[in-house]
Design an enzyme around this catalytic site. Structure first.
Site, mmCIF file in Angstrom:
data_model
loop_
_atom_site.group_PDB
_atom_site.id
_atom_site.type_symbol
_atom_site.label_atom_id
_atom_site.label_comp_id
_atom_site.label_asym_id
_atom_site.label_seq_id
_atom_site.Cartn_x
_atom_site.Cartn_y
_atom_site.Cartn_z
ATOM 1 N N HIS A 78 -6.644 -4.632 -1.355
ATOM 2 C CA HIS A 78 -5.883 -5.878 -1.272
ATOM 3 C C HIS A 78 -6.064 -6.725 -2.510
ATOM 4 C CE1 HIS A 78 -6.245 -4.561 2.897
ATOM 5 N NE2 HIS A 78 -5.069 -5.111 3.060
ATOM 6 N N HIS B 257 0.822 -1.214 0.000
ATOM 7 C CA HIS B 257 0.000 0.000 0.000
ATOM 8 C C HIS B 257 0.853 1.261 0.000
ATOM 9 C CE1 HIS B 257 -3.060 -2.870 0.924
ATOM 10 N NE2 HIS B 257 -2.594 -3.107 2.129
#
Ligand SMILES: Nc1ncnc2c1ncn2[C@@H]1O[C@H](COP(=O)(O)OP(=O)(O)O)[C@@H](O)[C@H]1O
Ligand SMILES: Nc1ncnc2c1ncn2[C@@H]1O[C@H](COP(=O)(O)OP(=O)(O)O)[C@@H](O)[C@H]1O
Ligand SMILES: [Mg+2]
Ligand SMILES: [Mg+2]
Ligand SMILES: [Mg+2]
Ligand SMILES: [Mg+2]
Lengths: 204, 332, 332, 204
Positions: free
Chosen positions: B218, B56
């Site tokens: 994700h 991320h």
């Protein structure tokens, strides 16, 4: 269950996880984030290494070591859940020798931490029926392990039509229906490994 | 799979080695796998620690520095960090005033941070946990895992970080973090799947004329799959659920984050910002501050998320306060 | 093609509308298509103008602001701006002290800026042109178009911008820009092609196990196609030609830019930075400052470039000077 | 050449560019940045619109307008080059009526700005032989235009084996060999349009 059997079980899980990591990851990619197989392989490889280095005179020691290693190596949802499960099992076995009670402690630990109920489409859907089946047949360890493995496999397959309410799959809402839960699949694999190492003449 | 990696199993550790080489004002513990301000622990200052799966970036390690996080614990790719890591980072930043854990609401993150908080409490460190759950694509319900934590994490970390930097006590830092979360809502769409180094193939197959609507960060599929459409309409798709979920009064100021998921060119993010600004304007919402860029990503996913956070003067003051991190920097 | 666009023909104009909405401290002229500091022109300050094809964001519009560019002229995607645009931007920033044009060495950019400079001179504005040609993948020769301008453009704009901000005269600002260019060398590799909104398909097909070595920033193929290999070896591939081209004395300080071409996750850029830092260290090069991220991009190309610029104390001072732009900001 | 013929020529170029924009872009993608067709279409669409709005009593006015519009709408390498070419041509026709001399002025402008010589694999490789062929046959406008078109097409094809020394294709080094230059291709198209509108009885 003695330390030898416990080690054999964990070794059996580790090798099954290695063999089926891709399948677990693929299942997780469908309704999660595609890392369940990778996570468990990393975890059980670490467990194998840790057990090689550790003194574990009793089954309880083996399983506690397995649990703490999983907690500190896996991460994600499955790390703390399986880690707590094995740790609870090991601690229970240090108290009394009943594998059935140890498995019940494992289920309790998983539910306490993860707050999932049966039907939420998680590992609990394989774990809960497996624990129940084991307890019901616990006077014969081999038969109990086989019954648990069968119940876990049934529970695993029964996750397919469910809509997830816990874990990442819950984010998909109705789109989670029609997929088998990866955690329930790995739980079934864990009980299959137990059945495989628990011969008719293994101790309880 | 085409990536700049050596062994995929080592990618997080090797990226951290790169972070260490690139940022002398951060300290990277490669053994315990965490990143911490070089001047930590600061006596009397509340520590701010976050963490989560890697992939991320710049979240979270890129937000470590004065005015924001004291430490970050990157887990394996898309896998929450382990309790040992979190505990080590918590101890490294504890200056006696307690530590706030900023946790994105994912089962794994929640449980691992919970175990770490228990261990830290055992060692006498006061812990407050701020749970971030801003993604309104997911219904909020006590029966489920609840909403995910996504873009608002940046705002929580920035604003709580500013207050901690001012020397505010533990309860206040946690409270402002929770408040930012409550005032925030996010929604994301993906044009492509992403590929984790370990899996080596995209997480899902998406036809050339379809998009995933309501995705997380994700690489997972979204709430629904819809037809590809012009930017204008996608802007409406992400803005409307936020305006529905978040009761914004007319003229109320907001911070807007138009965030790229990793592979979307900045040019397209600005096209989206323009469209979204028009929609917010039409709804009477006042954009007081904005950020456009890749802040909370999902590896090489093409896509974007919108985060809107209602603010008052105090939150704006904390937003504007100096910050000096690899991923967010101003005023110093 | 999956992009956040409406009509591909409008993408640059719509992105500029987004820039205008997101950055109140910039002024965007949508008719003439340029971006300028809101406080321009500043009397007595040398103006710094750059521009080039769009698709490289944040370059150049993202580098407009105090301490860097006064204005940027974005052309259509990968197409240099037209003289009218450049002239309008030049006039908008001219504060009587002259204007420096920072031009990346592409035939189109060079010619369009040349025509604009002639027009500006006709209107009595003194113009100096700084040509950036740092890409050592291309041989330098008087018989050809010469090297391309790539990553060093950021360094030229930052450092010349800092000197202009201090009030230095036209000749000095141009001279420091030229000096930075001379001290810089870059080299890039691509893992994938990029897709322009107008073409709607990737510029070239690249097998799954091959990379393009020595690419520019316009989606073009590189000098050679080679086998995909681990990050470690790709790091050597980009570092060696730079060390060969640029005679760096042992212990000499450099600024290092590890730049993503658009679709490469930051995690991978840090892996590359780690490997490159190791190689530079082994060569006795001292990394005085570094930047890791997407600064000079090629739409959604997966890939990276390395830029190394030899510096002295004065250049470092100018590098460290405050800058406040959407794409690069510190000290203010 | 009168204003009507000049307008017809430019209109012919515009429609050919529209038809073949994809091909030009594809050629440019192979050794450049894949925008040549897009650039010229944007430019000649703007030219058509500008000519509709403009008073252009003479051919020179038409071509100067065409050139200035290309310069201010195309960008890239081809914008200033073609823009300067048409502007130079128009200015020459304002001085004297010789199309041959106007074409020579165009070539001169392109080479002055772009500094490319024949053999560099650019539009000059089509433009230079076309101008020469036109001049050689310039006593018959129709024959001259046909000869120029043929020479431009030959020059265009002759770029295939060349290694580029100017423009973006030069960055590819030896890899530019084996591809036809997009700018030479559009130049051939411009002369084909000239031949098409220059009937046997059109004025010179
Ligand atoms: N709250 C929960 N209780 C029990 N099991 C859970 C819970 N949340 C997730 N799981 C199990 O964890 C599995 C996913 O594990 P894994 O992929 O390793 O972690 P993560 O979801 O963090 O990526 C799911 O398939 C599910 O069986
Ligand atoms: N220096 C030059 N002299 C003449 N023609 C050139 C020169 N550089 C490039 N060209 C021509 O321009 C063409 C490319 O035009 P275009 O694609 O529109 O611009 P860009 O290269 O800026 O993208 C090339 O195919 C070549 O024929
Ligand atoms: Mg998972
Ligand atoms: Mg995970
Ligand atoms: Mg171009
Ligand atoms: Mg081109």
């Amino acid at each position: 269950m003695d330390a030898v059997l416990a080690r054999a079980w964990v070794a059996g899980i580790a090798s099954a996880v290695r063999d089926r990591a891709d399948e677990l990851t693929r299942l997780d990619a469908a309704i999660g984030d595609g890392d369940h197989g990778v996570n468990l392989r990393r975890g059980f490889d670490a467990v194998v290494a840790a057990l090689e280095a550790a003194e574990t005179p009793a089954a309880g020691d083996v399983l506690v070591k397995t649990g703490t290693t999983l907690v500190s190596k896996v991460g994600g949802a499955s790390g703390p859940l399986y880690g707590s499960a094995f740790r609870a099992m090991g601690k229970a076995l240090r108290q009394e020798s009943s594998v059935a009670r140890a498995l019940e402690a494992a289920l309790e630990a998983v539910q306490k931490l993860g707050k999932a109920a049966p039907g939420d489409k998680t590992m609990v859907d394989a774990l809960a029926p497996a624990v129940e089946a084991y307890s019901a047949a616990s006077d014969d360890a081999a038969r109990a392990a086989r019954a648990a493995a069968a119940a876990a496999a049934d529970g695993m397959r029964a996750t397919i039509p469910l809509q997830a309410r816990k874990g990442r799959a819950s984010y998909l809402g109705a789109r989670s229906v029609g997929h088998q839960d990866p955690g329930a699949t790995s739980t079934a694999l864990i009980f299959a490994a137990l059945a495989a190492v628990t011969g008719p003449d293994s101790g309880r | 799979m085409k990536k700049f990696v050596n062994d995929p199993a080592d990618v997080v550790r090797e990226a951290l080695a790169g972070v260490a080489a690139a940022h002398p004002d951060l300290r990277v513990d490669l053994a315990e796998q965490f990143v911490v301000r070089a001047d930590a622990p600061r006596t009397g200052k509340v520590g701010l620690v976050s963490g989560g799966g890697s992939g991320h970036e710049p979240l979270h390690a890129g937000f470590v520095g004065p005015g924001m996080l004291d430490a970050a614990c990157p887990g394996e790719v898309f896998t929450s960090p382990v309790p040992d890591q979190i505990l080590a980072a918590t101890k490294a930043v504890d200056g006696g005033a307690g530590v706030v854990h900023v946790v994105k609401n994912y089962t794994g993150d929640v449980m691992n941070f919970q175990l770490a908080a228990e261990l830290a409490a055992d060692e006498g460190i006061r812990i407050e946990t701020v749970l971030v759950d801003d993604d309104v694509a997911v219904e909020d319900s006590t029966w489920t895992a609840g909403r995910r934590g996504t873009g608002a994490t940046l705002l929580v970390e920035k604003i709580a970080g500013a207050l901690a930097e001012e020397g505010a006590p533990l309860a206040d830092v946690a409270a402002v973090g929770r408040r930012v979360n409550e005032l925030s809502a996010s929604f994301a769409v993906a044009l492509t799947a992403c590929t984790t180094p370990a899996a080596g193939r995209p997480g899902f197959e998406l036809p050339d004329d379809e998009i995933e609507v309501g995705v997380g960060i994700h690489g997972e599929p979204g709430r629904s799959r819809q037809k590809l459409r012009p930017a204008k309409e996608i802007a409406a798709l992400v803005t409307e659920p936020i305006l529905t979920a978040e009761p914004i009064a007319s003229g109320e100021p907001v911070i807007v984050l138009v965030n790229g998921l990793g592979a979307t060119p900045l040019m397209e993010l600005y096209v989206m910002f323009g469209e979204i600004a028009r929609l917010l304007d039409a709804a009477g919402v006042r954009i007081a501050r904005s950020l456009v860029g890749d802040y909370v990503t999902s590896l090489d996913m093409a896509g974007m998320s919108l985060t809107v956070c209602r603010v008052d003067d105090e939150l704006l003051r904390l937003w504007d306060a100096p910050v000096r991190t690899p991923g967010l920097r101003w005023g110093m």
